[in-house]
Design a protein around this motif. Structure first.
Motif, mmCIF file in Angstrom:
data_model
loop_
_atom_site.group_PDB
_atom_site.id
_atom_site.type_symbol
_atom_site.label_atom_id
_atom_site.label_comp_id
_atom_site.label_asym_id
_atom_site.label_seq_id
_atom_site.Cartn_x
_atom_site.Cartn_y
_atom_site.Cartn_z
ATOM 1 N N ARG A 149 57.014 7.196 31.701
ATOM 2 C CA ARG A 149 57.476 8.473 31.194
ATOM 3 C C ARG A 149 56.362 9.497 31.270
ATOM 4 O O ARG A 149 55.251 9.224 31.724
ATOM 5 C CB ARG A 149 57.939 8.328 29.741
ATOM 6 N N ARG A 150 56.651 10.693 30.763
ATOM 7 C CA ARG A 150 55.671 11.766 30.809
ATOM 8 C C ARG A 150 54.579 11.601 29.748
ATOM 9 O O ARG A 150 53.571 12.282 29.788
ATOM 10 C CB ARG A 150 56.373 13.114 30.601
ATOM 11 N N GLU A 151 54.764 10.698 28.790
ATOM 12 C CA GLU A 151 53.825 10.579 27.693
ATOM 13 C C GLU A 151 52.459 10.085 28.172
ATOM 14 O O GLU A 151 52.357 9.374 29.170
ATOM 15 C CB GLU A 151 54.373 9.611 26.635
ATOM 16 N N TYR A 153 49.994 7.588 28.064
ATOM 17 C CA TYR A 153 49.954 6.184 27.663
ATOM 18 C C TYR A 153 48.944 5.421 28.529
ATOM 19 O O TYR A 153 47.872 5.043 28.057
ATOM 20 C CB TYR A 153 51.345 5.575 27.792
ATOM 21 N N ARG A 196 52.740 16.131 21.481
ATOM 22 C CA ARG A 196 53.669 16.068 22.613
ATOM 23 C C ARG A 196 52.981 16.377 23.942
ATOM 24 O O ARG A 196 53.527 17.091 24.786
ATOM 25 C CB ARG A 196 54.861 17.010 22.386
ATOM 26 N N TRP A 197 51.770 15.856 24.109
ATOM 27 C CA TRP A 197 51.101 15.990 25.393
ATOM 28 C C TRP A 197 51.822 15.126 26.412
ATOM 29 O O TRP A 197 52.342 14.056 26.100
ATOM 30 C CB TRP A 197 49.653 15.529 25.295
ATOM 31 N N SER A 198 51.846 15.578 27.649
ATOM 32 C CA SER A 198 52.500 14.793 28.695
ATOM 33 C C SER A 198 51.861 15.089 30.028
ATOM 34 O O SER A 198 51.234 16.137 30.230
ATOM 35 C CB SER A 198 54.000 15.109 28.752
#
Length: 215
Positions: A149-151, A153, A196-198
């Motif tokens: 996902r955009r997260e 991680y 909400r960084w991505s």
């Protein structure tokens, strides 16, 4: 406390928190006891199994040392029975997952370095050790893996792995510096979630008027 003992404790702690993360996700999906324990086992030990195979440690510790499997199974079972007391399962899963991410990044990178893997490769192995369990957990519970996902991680794990490699090159691979490296991953992951960084995603162009339907 020796470095080997500290690494064992960090490894088992990572197993426990990832098992709790996997079990919490399985409970939220209403799986039965076996399903909860199985997902917890995969979440806790999947990344470590990959790490050991990558550095040529056969059989992997997950199968060679009973403490790893026992820690994962007991933790997952405890989560299954105690989940009514765990408020807001989603928040619990995210926090435990961030903790496991930090611990497994450190132990995976250090074990790769100790096995003679060059620094760049050790950093990659450390990152994959950290994200492997979460990847298996998400696939088993029918979620799009967090790493895809955009997260932020895998990037957080990679930053932590680089920090461990640098500390090792500087001769600062003791328990305190490595704990700080794990804390860096943990903090970066939680801050990224809160703010909400991505990572960027590709922009899709809208179809042109009158263009033929691609379907």
């Amino acid at each position: 406390m020796t470095t080997s003992t500290a690494l064992l404790l960090a490894d088992l702690t990572g197993v426990a928190v990832f098992a709790a993360s996997g079990a919490s996700a399985a409970v939220a999906k209403r799986l039965d006891l076996f399903g909860v324990v199985f997902v917890g086992f995969v979440a806790a030990l999947g990344g470590g199994i990959f790490r050991d195979l990558a550095i040529g440690e056969v059989p992997p510790l997950a199968f060679a040392d009973w403490r790893y499997a026992a820690t994962a199974a007991l933790t997952a079972t405890a989560v299954f029975w105690l989940h009514p007391q765990l408020a807001r399962l989603r928040t619990t899963v995210l926090v435990l997952d961030a903790a496991g991410l930090g611990l497994f990044t450190v132990t995976g990178t250090i074990k790769a370095l100790d096995a003679g893997v060059p620094p760049a490769g050790a950093g990659v192995i450390g990152m994959l050790t950290a994200i492997g369990g979460g990847l298996g957990r998400d696939l088993l519970t029918g979620e799009i893996p967090v790493v895809l996902r955009r997260e932020i991680y895998a990037v957080a794990a990679l930053v932590g792995a680089v920090a461990v490699v640098v500390l090792n090159l500087l001769g600062q691979a003791g328990p305190v510096p490595l704990t700080l490296a794990a804390g860096l991953v943990f903090g970066l992951r939680l801050v990224a979630l809160r703010r909400r960084w991505s990572a960027p995603v590709a922009a899709l162009r809208p179809p042109r008027p009158g263009a033929p339907d691609a379907s």
